[in-house]
Design an enzyme around this catalytic site. Structure first.
Site, PDB file in Angstrom:
ATOM      1  N   HIS A   1       0.800  -1.221   0.000  1.00  0.00           N
ATOM      2  CA  HIS A   1       0.000   0.000   0.000  1.00  0.00           C
ATOM      3  C   HIS A   1       0.839   1.281   0.000  1.00  0.00           C
ATOM      4  O   HIS A   1       0.298   2.364  -0.161  1.00  0.00           O
ATOM      5  CB  HIS A   1      -0.958   0.027   1.198  1.00  0.00           C
ATOM      6  CG  HIS A   1      -0.274   0.355   2.493  1.00  0.00           C
ATOM      7  ND1 HIS A   1       0.437  -0.584   3.202  1.00  0.00           N
ATOM      8  CD2 HIS A   1      -0.171   1.510   3.175  1.00  0.00           C
ATOM      9  CE1 HIS A   1       0.947  -0.003   4.277  1.00  0.00           C
ATOM     10  NE2 HIS A   1       0.599   1.266   4.292  1.00  0.00           N
TER      11      HIS A   1
HETATM   12  C1  UD1 Z   1      -2.150   5.863   5.266  1.00  0.00           C
HETATM   13  C2  UD1 Z   1      -0.829   6.358   5.863  1.00  0.00           C
HETATM   14  C3  UD1 Z   1       0.180   5.226   5.898  1.00  0.00           C
HETATM   15  C4  UD1 Z   1      -0.403   4.017   6.604  1.00  0.00           C
HETATM   16  C5  UD1 Z   1      -1.701   3.621   5.931  1.00  0.00           C
HETATM   17  C6  UD1 Z   1      -2.341   2.441   6.610  1.00  0.00           C
HETATM   18  C7  UD1 Z   1      -0.301   8.725   5.398  1.00  0.00           C
HETATM   19  C8  UD1 Z   1       0.563   9.644   4.637  1.00  0.00           C
HETATM   20  N1  UD1 Z   1      -0.236   7.429   5.042  1.00  0.00           N
HETATM   21  O1  UD1 Z   1      -1.890   5.508   3.911  1.00  0.00           O
HETATM   22  O2  UD1 Z   1       1.326   5.652   6.603  1.00  0.00           O
HETATM   23  O3  UD1 Z   1       0.524   2.959   6.546  1.00  0.00           O
HETATM   24  O4  UD1 Z   1      -2.598   4.747   5.990  1.00  0.00           O
HETATM   25  O5  UD1 Z   1      -3.428   1.945   5.898  1.00  0.00           O
HETATM   26  O6  UD1 Z   1      -1.024   9.150   6.278  1.00  0.00           O
HETATM   27  N2  UD1 Z   1      -9.069   5.015   0.667  1.00  0.00           N
HETATM   28  C9  UD1 Z   1     -10.276   4.384   0.614  1.00  0.00           C
HETATM   29  N3  UD1 Z   1     -10.958   4.194   1.776  1.00  0.00           N
HETATM   30  C10 UD1 Z   1     -10.486   4.629   2.982  1.00  0.00           C
HETATM   31  C11 UD1 Z   1      -9.261   5.295   3.013  1.00  0.00           C
HETATM   32  C12 UD1 Z   1      -8.552   5.482   1.853  1.00  0.00           C
HETATM   33  O7  UD1 Z   1     -10.732   3.965  -0.447  1.00  0.00           O
HETATM   34  O8  UD1 Z   1     -11.163   4.404   4.009  1.00  0.00           O
HETATM   35  C13 UD1 Z   1      -8.305   5.178  -0.580  1.00  0.00           C
HETATM   36  C14 UD1 Z   1      -8.524   6.501  -1.267  1.00  0.00           C
HETATM   37  O9  UD1 Z   1      -8.405   6.265  -2.634  1.00  0.00           O
HETATM   38  C15 UD1 Z   1      -7.337   7.304  -0.806  1.00  0.00           C
HETATM   39  C16 UD1 Z   1      -6.246   6.242  -0.730  1.00  0.00           C
HETATM   40  O10 UD1 Z   1      -6.923   5.073  -0.277  1.00  0.00           O
HETATM   41  O11 UD1 Z   1      -7.025   8.352  -1.665  1.00  0.00           O
HETATM   42  C17 UD1 Z   1      -5.123   6.567   0.189  1.00  0.00           C
HETATM   43  O12 UD1 Z   1      -5.602   6.858   1.502  1.00  0.00           O
HETATM   44  P1  UD1 Z   1      -4.730   7.798   2.472  1.00  0.00           P
HETATM   45  O13 UD1 Z   1      -5.456   7.986   3.746  1.00  0.00           O
HETATM   46  O14 UD1 Z   1      -4.316   9.020   1.736  1.00  0.00           O
HETATM   47  O15 UD1 Z   1      -3.391   7.005   2.708  1.00  0.00           O
HETATM   48  P2  UD1 Z   1      -3.098   5.433   2.862  1.00  0.00           P
HETATM   49  O16 UD1 Z   1      -2.514   4.946   1.600  1.00  0.00           O
HETATM   50  O17 UD1 Z   1      -4.263   4.715   3.434  1.00  0.00           O
END
Ligand code: UD1
Length: 361
Positions: free
Chosen positions: A203
Site C-alpha cells: 500500500h
Molecule cells: C495511510 C498512511 C500510511 C499508513 C496507511 C495504513 C499517510 C501519509 N499514510 O496511507 O502511513 O501505513 O494509511 O493503511 O497518512 N481510501 C479508501 N478508503 C479509505 C481510506 C482510503 O478507499 O477508508 C483510498 C482513497 O483512494 C485514498 C487512498 O486510499 O485516496 C489513500 O488513503 P490515504 O489515507 O491518503 O493514505 P493510505 O494509503 O491509506
C-alpha cells in the site's frame, strides 16, 4: 486528567486499543477524535468493534485528498475541536497525516503532546511518513519510543530528554490476540489450510503510485511459487485500476482487507509474508513467520536480525528470498513484553505531573 487521542488511519486504531484500556484502568478521562482519514468499514469501524475501542467522541469526516489538502483539513478540524475540549494532553500515534495534524493543532494551542511510537526513522525523506514522524517528534513534549534504536534516533536529534523507552504497543495487541486466537479465525480457503500459501500487502506510495513500479511489484508477486493471498488496500486497488494493472494474475488471489484477528490468524498459518507494511513486518517476526519486505529500508531493524525479515526493494530474486530456509527460532523481545500501553499511561501521567518518568525495562 483529560486525555484526547487523535486517530484516523487503520494502524492507529490498533495502537489506540491497548492505550485506551490502560487509560481506563488508570481512571483517566479519555476521549477519542477520529479524523476520518480512513472511512471504509474494513479500514476503520471493524477495528473499533473487534478490539473493543470506545466510540470516538467526534468523527471529523475529513476523508481522502492530496497530502496538503488532507493534512490541512484535519489541522483545521482538530484545532476547532480541541479549542472546546481543552484537554491536558493530546496523544498521537505513529506517522500518518492524522498524526501530524493532531500534533500540530495541539502544539499551536499550547496543549502538551505525547507521541506514541516516537523516534522511528527510515532516513528516506521521500516517504510521507518520514516527514510526519520527524515533524511530530520535534513538536511533541513526551516521546514514547518503542525500541532502543528509536530512543537513540531521538537522542541524535537532540530530543533525548523528552524521550522514554516504553516498548511497542502493537506488540501488546499482537500478544493478546495470538494467545486467544479463535480456532477458525482465518478466512483461508480449506484447500490452503496446510499453510502452503503466502500473505501479501502492498500500500505504500513508493510501491503503488508509479505505474512501472506497481506493474513490477505485481509481476513479482504473480510469479511466486505458492498462492499469494493479497489483502488489497483500497489505495492499491484504486492505483491498479488507474494504471490498468490487473491484480488477479498468476499466483495472486486478491482479497479485501481483513480485520485484525483474521489478519493475524492468516499470517500465523502462512508460509511467509511479503509486504511493505511496518506493522506486518513486526507481527510476522513475533509470530515466527519469515517476512520479505518490498522496500529498501525498514524502521523496524530488529526484525532483520537472524534473517526473519529481509529487504527486497529491488525485487531481484524474490522467489528464492521468499522460499529461503526458515531462520532458527528466536525468543527475542525487542518490542517489549506486552506492557507498553501501561507504560505509556504511566509515563504521560508522571510527565504531566512534573515527575521524572523512569524508563520501563
Ligand atoms: C495511510 C498512511 C500510511 C499508513 C496507511 C495504513 C499517510 C501519509 N499514510 O496511507 O502511513 O501505513 O494509511 O493503511 O497518512 N481510501 C479508501 N478508503 C479509505 C481510506 C482510503 O478507499 O477508508 C483510498 C482513497 O483512494 C485514498 C487512498 O486510499 O485516496 C489513500 O488513503 P490515504 O489515507 O491518503 O493514505 P493510505 O494509503 O491509506
Amino acid at each position: 486528567m483529560r486525555m484526547v487521542s487523535v486517530v484516523g488511519a487503520r494502524p492507529q486504531f490498533v495502537k489506540l486499543a491497548p492505550v485506551a484500556t490502560a487509560f481506563e484502568r488508570k481512571g483517566l478521562d479519555h476521549l477519542i477524535i477520529h479524523t476520518g482519514q480512513h472511512y471504509d468499514f474494513l479500514l476503520s469501524q471493524v477495528f473499533f468493534s473487534q478490539l473493543g475501542i470506545p466510540e470516538p467522541a467526534v468523527h471529523l469526516g475529513v476523508g481522502s485528498g492530496t497530502h496538503g489538502q488532507q493534512t490541512g483539513a484535519m489541522l483545521a478540524a482538530v484545532e476547532n475541536d480541541l479549542v472546546s475540549r481543552r484537554p491536558d494532553c493530546v496523544v498521537v500515534y505513529g506517522d500518518t497525516n492524522t498524526t501530524l495534524a493532531g500534533a500540530l493543532a495541539a502544539a499551536k494551542l499550547h496543549i502538551p503532546v505525547a507521541h506514541v511510537e516516537a523516534g522511528l526513522r527510515s532516513f528516506n525523506r521521500r516517504m510521507p511518513e518520514e516527514h510526519n514522524r520527524v515533524v511530530t517528534d520535534h513538536l511533541a513534549d513526551i516521546l514514547l519510543a518503542p525500541t532502543e534504536v528509536a530512543l537513540e534516533n531521538l537522542r541524535r536529534e537532540g530530543l533525548g530528554a523528552r524521550g522514554v523507552l516504553v516498548g511497542d504497543v502493537m506488540a501488546d495487541v499482537l500478544y493478546q490476540v495470538r494467545d486467544q486466537l479463535p480456532v477458525h479465525a482465518s478466512p483461508v480457503p480449506p484447500r490452503l489450510a496446510g499453510g502452503e500459501y503466502l500473505v501479501a500487502t502492498i500500500h505504500r506510495a513508493e510501491n503503488t503510485d508509479e505505474r512501472d513500479r506497481l506493474a513490477s511489484v505485481v509481476r513479482a508477486l504473480a510469479g511466486l511459487p505458492f498462492p499469494v493471498l493479497l489483502l488489497a488496500h483500497p489505495r492499491l486497488v484504486r492505483r491498479a485500476a488507474e494504471h490498468g494493472v490487473e491484480l488477479c494474475v498468476g499466483a495472486i488471489e486478491p482479497l479485501e482487507p481483513l480485520p485484525f484477528v483474521e489478519t493475524i490468524a492468516t499470517v500465523a498459518g502462512s508460509r511467509g509474508v511479503v509486504t511493505d507494511s511496518g506493522g506486518l513486518q513486526k507481527e510476522a517476526f513475533l509470530l515466527g513467520v519469515p517476512c520479505t519486505t518490498l522496500r529498501c529500508e525498514t524502521e523496524w531493524v530488529e526484525t532483520l536480525e537472524g534473517g526473519w525479515n529481509v529487504l527486497a526493494g529491488d525485487l531481484t530474486g524474490l522467489p528464492a528470498l521468499v522460499l529461503r530456509e526458515p531462520p532458527l527460532p528466536h525468543s527475542r523481545t525487542p518490542y517489549g513484553e506486552g506492557r507498553a500501553a501501561e507504560a505509556v499511561a504511566e509515563v504521560i501521567m508522571a510527565r504531566l505531573s512534573g515527575l521524572p518518568a523512569t524508563p520501563v525495562p
